[in-house]
Design an enzyme around this catalytic site. Sequence first.
Site, short mmCIF file in Angstrom:
data_model
loop_
_atom_site.label_atom_id
_atom_site.label_comp_id
_atom_site.label_asym_id
_atom_site.label_seq_id
_atom_site.Cartn_x
_atom_site.Cartn_y
_atom_site.Cartn_z
N VAL A 120 -19.90 51.25 35.97
CA VAL A 120 -20.02 52.13 37.13
C VAL A 120 -18.64 52.36 37.76
CG1 VAL A 120 -22.38 51.47 37.60
CG2 VAL A 120 -20.51 50.22 38.70
N LEU A 169 -13.06 54.44 28.95
CA LEU A 169 -12.91 55.37 30.07
C LEU A 169 -12.98 54.66 31.41
CD1 LEU A 169 -14.91 58.40 28.68
CD2 LEU A 169 -12.44 58.26 29.06
N LYS A 170 -13.79 53.64 31.52
CA LYS A 170 -13.86 52.87 32.76
C LYS A 170 -12.54 52.17 33.05
CE LYS A 170 -15.30 50.36 36.23
NZ LYS A 170 -15.26 50.89 37.60
N VAL A 171 -11.93 51.59 32.02
CA VAL A 171 -10.64 50.94 32.19
C VAL A 171 -9.57 51.97 32.58
CG1 VAL A 171 -8.80 49.77 30.92
CG2 VAL A 171 -11.14 48.95 30.73
N THR A 173 -10.04 54.77 34.28
CA THR A 173 -10.21 55.17 35.67
C THR A 173 -9.79 54.06 36.63
OG1 THR A 173 -12.56 54.52 35.69
CG2 THR A 173 -12.05 56.79 35.09
#
EC number: 1.1.1.60
Length: 331
Positions: A120, A169-171, A173
């Site tokens: 998230v 992609l979480k890393v 962001t």
Amino acid sequence: MHIGFIGLGNVGGKLAGSILRNGYDLTVLDLDPGLMDQFVASGANRGQSPRQLTQVCDIVITCLPSPAACSTVVEGHDGILEGMGPGKIWAEMSTTDSNETRRLAELVIARGGEAIECPVSGGCHRAATGNISIFAGCTRGTFEKALPLLTVLGRRVLHTGEIGSASVLKVVTNYLATANLVSLAEALVTCKAAGMDLNTSYEAIRISSGNSFVHETESQVILNGSRDISFTMDLVAKDIGLFQSIAEAHDVPLELSPLLNKLFADAIGRYGPRELSPNIIRRLEEATGLLVRAPGFPPEMSDDEPEEAGYEVVPKRDDDIVSGIREATGR
């Protein structure tokens, strides 16, 4: 649908709260019995072990502080794998290593289950209201099965591709948010040193091209002095370290990322790993002898937007552009 949730920390507890608030049958598990007690008092079931929880639930969610913790819960003694089988889904909501997520997902799939990684983004205050964003990496079939639950947990849900893509992609962001936090710390200290009114400085940044999500959240708790964004320096170091590793694995010669890793390593050495991440500004406050504070800002963030039903975010494609042109021109 019976949901199991393992890891009731700052983010996990709020996500599990959304599940319970929306009427799902929920079983919870955490190393802290006090956290489980709070959920049981609100109507949740108490889990006995990852294996037992997996056996009784349709979807098992993990939200844990590190890849090592997740690996232990999944494949350790009495772990998720021992209860996994056909018809069950493991959903990993931690910010973790993409390679380790792929490895664990393969073990789950080998047991007949399905796997989805769904970290998230958007802050703990939005996790509490179900308005947070979710990245989902998995097969399209698994995504569609999980989407009804994901749209309860979050407002914007993006299918990023196969397992591993969401973790990357979480890393990315989180790295960008960290770079923004450090630059805001420099900007606010410089405003203070130059004799600017910090309330006015905050608004100048907010209404300008310098604005960002990080400014509208973390700058507020910095100026309040609480620095409480429910995120600690060790977690930042983990995330930006994972980003650096991804870049190195693909031979990208980064320049800013190594500096950010160095800054947070220094801050952890000074203030400890569990120091709140916005206190990266303390390095500059101490160097200048300035105290960056302003009246009227909250000690922690709350989401003032009403909880809304979630939906899938669909990326733009070339075909969409062509279709839009045809529709507009009639050709």
